[in-house]
Design a protein around this motif. Structure first.
Motif, PDB file in Angstrom:
ATOM      1  N   ARG A 100       0.919  -1.273   0.052  1.00 37.04           N
ATOM      2  CA  ARG A 100       0.069  -0.219  -0.075  1.00 37.04           C
ATOM      3  C   ARG A 100       0.891   1.278  -0.100  1.00 37.04           C
ATOM      4  NH1 ARG A 100      -4.367  -0.928   4.575  1.00 37.04           N
ATOM      5  NH2 ARG A 100      -5.263   0.899   3.808  1.00 37.04           N
ATOM      6  N   VAL A 101       2.129   1.029  -0.545  1.00 35.18           N
ATOM      7  CA  VAL A 101       2.950   2.217  -0.760  1.00 35.18           C
ATOM      8  C   VAL A 101       2.325   3.472  -1.522  1.00 35.18           C
ATOM      9  CG1 VAL A 101       5.231   3.321  -1.543  1.00 35.18           C
ATOM     10  CG2 VAL A 101       4.938   1.002  -0.154  1.00 35.18           C
ATOM     11  N   GLY A 102       2.166   4.574  -1.063  1.00 35.88           N
ATOM     12  CA  GLY A 102       1.636   5.648  -1.896  1.00 35.88           C
ATOM     13  C   GLY A 102       0.162   6.054  -1.413  1.00 35.88           C
ATOM     14  N   ALA A 103      -0.528   5.106  -0.429  1.00 34.93           N
ATOM     15  CA  ALA A 103      -1.709   5.346   0.125  1.00 34.93           C
ATOM     16  C   ALA A 103      -1.745   6.437   1.220  1.00 34.93           C
ATOM     17  CB  ALA A 103      -2.402   3.894   0.600  1.00 34.93           C
ATOM     18  N   GLU A 104      -2.708   6.889   1.564  1.00 37.24           N
ATOM     19  CA  GLU A 104      -2.760   8.076   2.670  1.00 37.24           C
ATOM     20  C   GLU A 104      -3.353   7.324   3.827  1.00 37.24           C
ATOM     21  OE1 GLU A 104      -4.755  11.579   1.355  1.00 37.24           O
ATOM     22  OE2 GLU A 104      -3.271  11.694  -0.584  1.00 37.24           O
ATOM     23  N   PHE A 105      -2.860   7.727   5.057  1.00 32.51           N
ATOM     24  CA  PHE A 105      -3.230   7.378   6.604  1.00 32.51           C
ATOM     25  C   PHE A 105      -3.610   8.404   7.430  1.00 32.51           C
ATOM     26  CE2 PHE A 105      -0.933   3.874   4.439  1.00 32.51           C
ATOM     27  CZ  PHE A 105      -1.791   2.648   4.580  1.00 32.51           C
ATOM     28  N   THR A 106      -4.374   8.280   8.477  1.00 28.39           N
ATOM     29  CA  THR A 106      -4.586   9.229   9.488  1.00 28.39           C
ATOM     30  C   THR A 106      -3.594   8.507  10.650  1.00 28.39           C
ATOM     31  OG1 THR A 106      -6.509   8.314  10.075  1.00 28.39           O
ATOM     32  CG2 THR A 106      -6.583  10.291   8.735  1.00 28.39           C
ATOM     33  N   GLY A 107      -3.431   9.543  11.328  1.00 24.25           N
ATOM     34  CA  GLY A 107      -2.630   8.924  12.683  1.00 24.25           C
ATOM     35  C   GLY A 107      -2.422  10.144  13.599  1.00 24.25           C
ATOM     36  N   ARG A 108      -1.480   9.991  14.639  1.00 24.53           N
ATOM     37  CA  ARG A 108      -1.365  11.082  15.696  1.00 24.53           C
ATOM     38  C   ARG A 108       0.282  10.815  15.973  1.00 24.53           C
ATOM     39  NH1 ARG A 108      -4.240  13.633  19.335  1.00 24.53           N
ATOM     40  NH2 ARG A 108      -6.244  12.244  18.810  1.00 24.53           N
ATOM     41  N   ILE A 109       0.773  11.937  15.919  1.00 25.34           N
ATOM     42  CA  ILE A 109       2.329  12.000  16.411  1.00 25.34           C
ATOM     43  C   ILE A 109       2.551  11.527  17.803  1.00 25.34           C
ATOM     44  CG2 ILE A 109       4.482  13.653  16.716  1.00 25.34           C
ATOM     45  CD1 ILE A 109       3.306  15.362  14.390  1.00 25.34           C
ATOM     46  N   SER A 110       3.382  10.565  17.834  1.00 24.06           N
ATOM     47  CA  SER A 110       3.524   9.624  18.992  1.00 24.06           C
ATOM     48  C   SER A 110       4.977   9.955  19.693  1.00 24.06           C
ATOM     49  CB  SER A 110       3.502   8.289  18.760  1.00 24.06           C
ATOM     50  OG  SER A 110       4.487   7.706  18.106  1.00 24.06           O
TER      51      SER A 110
END
Length: 749
Positions: free
Chosen positions: A623-633
């Motif tokens: 899934r290289v190139g896909a977008e993801f949401t997250g949080r800086i840890s």
């Protein structure tokens, strides 16, 4: 003045045999009175003898090739099946002679790979060595990918933190193929290109092969995964324990409750209402634990290997057990309808969940059912299956009633109540990641945890009552610096953490409660976890901060933790239940054992974490190139770490890839601040990222930052999205906080 004649080869060998402590060329020249050109001829003769193999050259000295000097450097080998320690000379070509290491009480602790200076004495079948001093630890070992070259090759380490390559000289490749996974050890200092030299000691095969991921971690962290023949033989010779002098508990309807994929079942429970009028509304809780001490006796091969391993190590595709399967999966597993030896504790619980009495016994049980967490929860919720339906009223309902009482007592005690979902990686038959999901947290999980905690407390208290030595599970309170850092994160998020009082878990729970359900929920949970110290084992009781308990010991998992086996032996010795209790040697080495098993626990945790990272990288590589949401840890000078929402995987945003400006690193505030735009990247911020690279062999994920807190980055971003504004709430609060701190400091002066 006439020169003495050059000695013959036979004369040189005879002299070396008579003077094994001396072997330098100057010693030989002095002995035969050689000077000037005669010393040059001696050098030629010694070189010729070394080529022939009649003498061995070691650094600047020569010795009889069939003998070792009386004082030499040895490398310690792993203990054999009988526990004897052996060594090999560091400088030796070909088959090394046998060297038995004779240790004394005052000698330092030795492990495989350590180097010692030792005095040797020749015996019939080799040598005996007495330690003079320890001069080094195990050689640095690496696991990596071998790349073949014209003269040998190179190894690229798989460790994300080790970026340098290692040169493998010709003759040290073990015939490894290009692209093969290998284990190597350092064989020399830096070479001409400034890279260290290594020699391959084991070929591990194709790094992309199914189930190679956990194999990499096993070798990288040095986890023993093969049982010696003597250990297997000892386990296979064991037979099920009979009733004997044990208390017969087979009439009590114990059940086991475990995960669906459980590999062993070492704990069982049973609850019934207390019929004592003095304890109205109370409960009798039984917890029975497999009697591993009956089979693993002090000093035996099984015991030495269990102590060496310290604990079992769990991977998504396999387990490296502390004990052979004959014990862990059979004799010490509490299978349904099979008599099994146990150490059990009967606890009297009040209506409000307090433990008001306990009694330990060595007994025999017969579990009436082996159940799964979800199965038990469904039965309690009114959806029993054919197996649980007959158990609901008499067995499952009392268990939940007892848990309700214990939950009330827990609420009063206020142990640390972190809410961090546990990730589960599902591996298919081909050894690939089929899915990544978060485990459900059911009351069935919580009640077993609460029962086990209570049994562990009872074990610690019982051994204190008996004045017996034991290993405590210690969790010290966090340092003032870490709590201050947590307080800063809390204040920057709009919450408060009380100051100026003795820290209690209740204060931290209050903070977690403030954040619950907010956008900072996960941030506060992660930050609180990071502020904690690491738990460890010790013979001294320093309490358990996280559980808010005064005395705590591990008693409930002797199949997979050596600490629990020590506690079992202490109980057996304290009650006089047999000769397999805590031995004198166990007591004398308690401090050393505590340190050792604390280290093996950390080793297993690191191996399990690395394996999870690699499996996640493999899962996301498509899934290289896909977008993801997250949080800086996490934030470091070189970039920011992001925990992705979908999988819980951790990836790195390299700071070199964020804009074209210089970023200042604020260690105290855990922020990166753009010199030109004022862009602030800090812990807890929501991000949208693109997966730029996934490297399964290292577990590394590289991310590209697209949005920060819903805003596009300066100088770009996607159309229609809000532009970035430097003066965000998080950074403004930080700036205000630092200004206040400076003002307070000046005022105090």
């Amino acid at each position: 003045m006439t020169q003495n004649p050059i000695p013959t080869k036979e004369q040189i060998l005879a002299w070396l045999s008579d003077h094994p402590e001396a072997g330098a060329k100057r010693d030989i020249a002095k002995a035969f009175g050689l000077k000037g050109t005669a010393k040059i001829e001696l050098k030629r003769l010694l070189k010729e003898m070394a080529t022939e193999g009649t003498v061995a050259r070691r650094r600047r000295s020569y010795h009889d090739s069939g003998a070792l000097p009386p004082v030499t450097v040895l490398e310690i080998l792993a203990p054999d099946a009988q526990g004897d320690l052996w060594a090999r000379p560091v400088e030796w070509e070909g088959e090394a002679p046998q060297i038995a290491v004779l240790t004394r009480r005052e000698d330092p602790a030795l492990g495989a790979g350590d180097r010692v200076l030792a005095r040797l004495a020749q015996v019939t079948e080799g040598y005996e060595a007495r330690i003079i001093r320890k001069i080094g630890v195990a050689r640095h070992r690496i696991v990596g990918i071998f790349r073949k070259g014209a003269e040998g090759g190179r190894i690229t380490p798989i460790d994300k933190g080790d970026m340098k390559e290692w040169i493998v000289p010709a003759g040290a490749t073990a015939e490894a193929k290009d692209g093969e996974l290998v284990e190597a050890e350092q064989s020399g200092p830096k070479g001409r290109m400034g890279l260290p030299r290594a020699r391959i000691i084991e070929r591990l095969g194709d790094p992309a092969a199914p189930r190679a991921v956990s194999l990499i971690a096993i070798h990288q962290h040095g986890i023993p995964d093969d049982f010696p023949d003597a250990v297997i033989a000892e386990a296979d010779a064991e037979r099920p324990a009979g009733l004997g002098d044990r208390e017969d508990l087979t009439d009590l309807p114990f059940i086991t409750i475990d995960p669906a994929d459980a590999r062993d079942r070492d704990d069982a429970c049973f609850v019934q209402p207390d019929d004592d009028a003095a304890n109205a509304g109370g409960h009798i809780l039984w917890v029975a634990i497999a009697d591993v001490a009956h089979y693993v006796r002090p000093g035996a091969a099984l015991d030495r290997e269990a102590r060496n391993r310290g604990n079992s190590t769990y991977f998504p595709d396999r387990v490296v057990p502390m004990l052979p399967d004959r014990l862990s999966g059979d004799l010490c597993s509490l299978h349904e309808h099979v008599p099994r030896a146990v150490l059990a504790v009967r606890m009297k619980i009040s209506e409000d969940g307090r433990k008001i009495a306990h009694r330990f016994t060595r007994g025999l049980i017969r579990s009436v059912a082996s159940l799964e967490y979800a199965q038990v929860q469904a039965a309690h919720d009114g959806q029993p299956d054919a197996k649980t339906a007959p158990l609901v009223a008499e067995i499952i309902a009392p268990i939940y009633a007892c848990y309700a009482a214990l939950a009330r007592a827990r609420a009063m005690r206020q142990p640390l109540d972190l809410d961090l979902p546990e990730r589960q990686i599902v591996i298919n038959e081909a050894g690939k990641v089929a899915s990544v999901k978060f485990k459900d947290r059911l009351d069935a999980h919580r009640l077993i945890e609460e029962f086990m905690v209570l049994a562990n407390v009872a074990a610690a208290e019982e051994l204190e009552r008996l004045h017996r030595p034991l290993l405590y599970r210690v969790h010290e309170e966090p340092s003032a610096d870490k709590i201050e850092a947590l307080r800063e994160v809390a204040q920057a998020s709009g919450f408060t953490l009380a100051k100026g009082q003795v820290l209690k878990t209740a204060h931290l729970n209050r903070l977690l409660s403030q954040a619950e359900g907010s956008e900072f929920d996960e941030l506060i949970n992660i930050s609180t976890l990071r502020s904690m110290t690491q738990a460890y084992y010790a013979p001294q009781n320093l309490g358990h901060f996280g559980l808010a308990l005064r005395s705590y010991a591990h008693f409930t998992s002797p199949i997979r933790r050596y600490s629990d086996l020590i506690v079992h032996r202490a109980l057996i010795a304290g009650h006089g239940w047999g000769k397999d209790g805590l031995s004198r040697e166990d007591v004398e080495t308690l401090e050393e054992t505590a340190q050792h098993i604390s280290e093996t626990e950390r080793r297993s945790m690191a191996a399990e974490r690395d394996t999870t990272d690699r499996y996640l990288a493999a899962y996301l590589s498509d899934r290289v190139g896909a977008e993801f949401t997250g949080r800086i840890s996490g934030v470091q000078k070189f970039g920011a770490f992001v925990k992705l929402d979908e999988t819980g995987a951790d990836g790195l945003i390299p700071i070199r890839a964020v804009g074209r400006e210089f970023f200042h690193y604020d260690r105290d505030a855990q922020q990166l601040i753009g010199a030109d735009t004022g862009l602030v990247i800090g812990i807890g911020q929501r991000v949208l990222v693109r997966l730029a690279e996934a490297i399964p062999v290292t577990g590394g994920l590289e991310l590209e930052l697209l949005e920060l807190e819903g805003a596009s980055l300066p100088g770009g971003g996607k159309g229609g999205r809000r532009p970035f504004k430097p003066a965000r709430k998080f950074s403004a609060l930080k700036a205000k906080q630092r200004a206040t701190a400076r003002k307070v400091k000046r005022t105090r002066k």
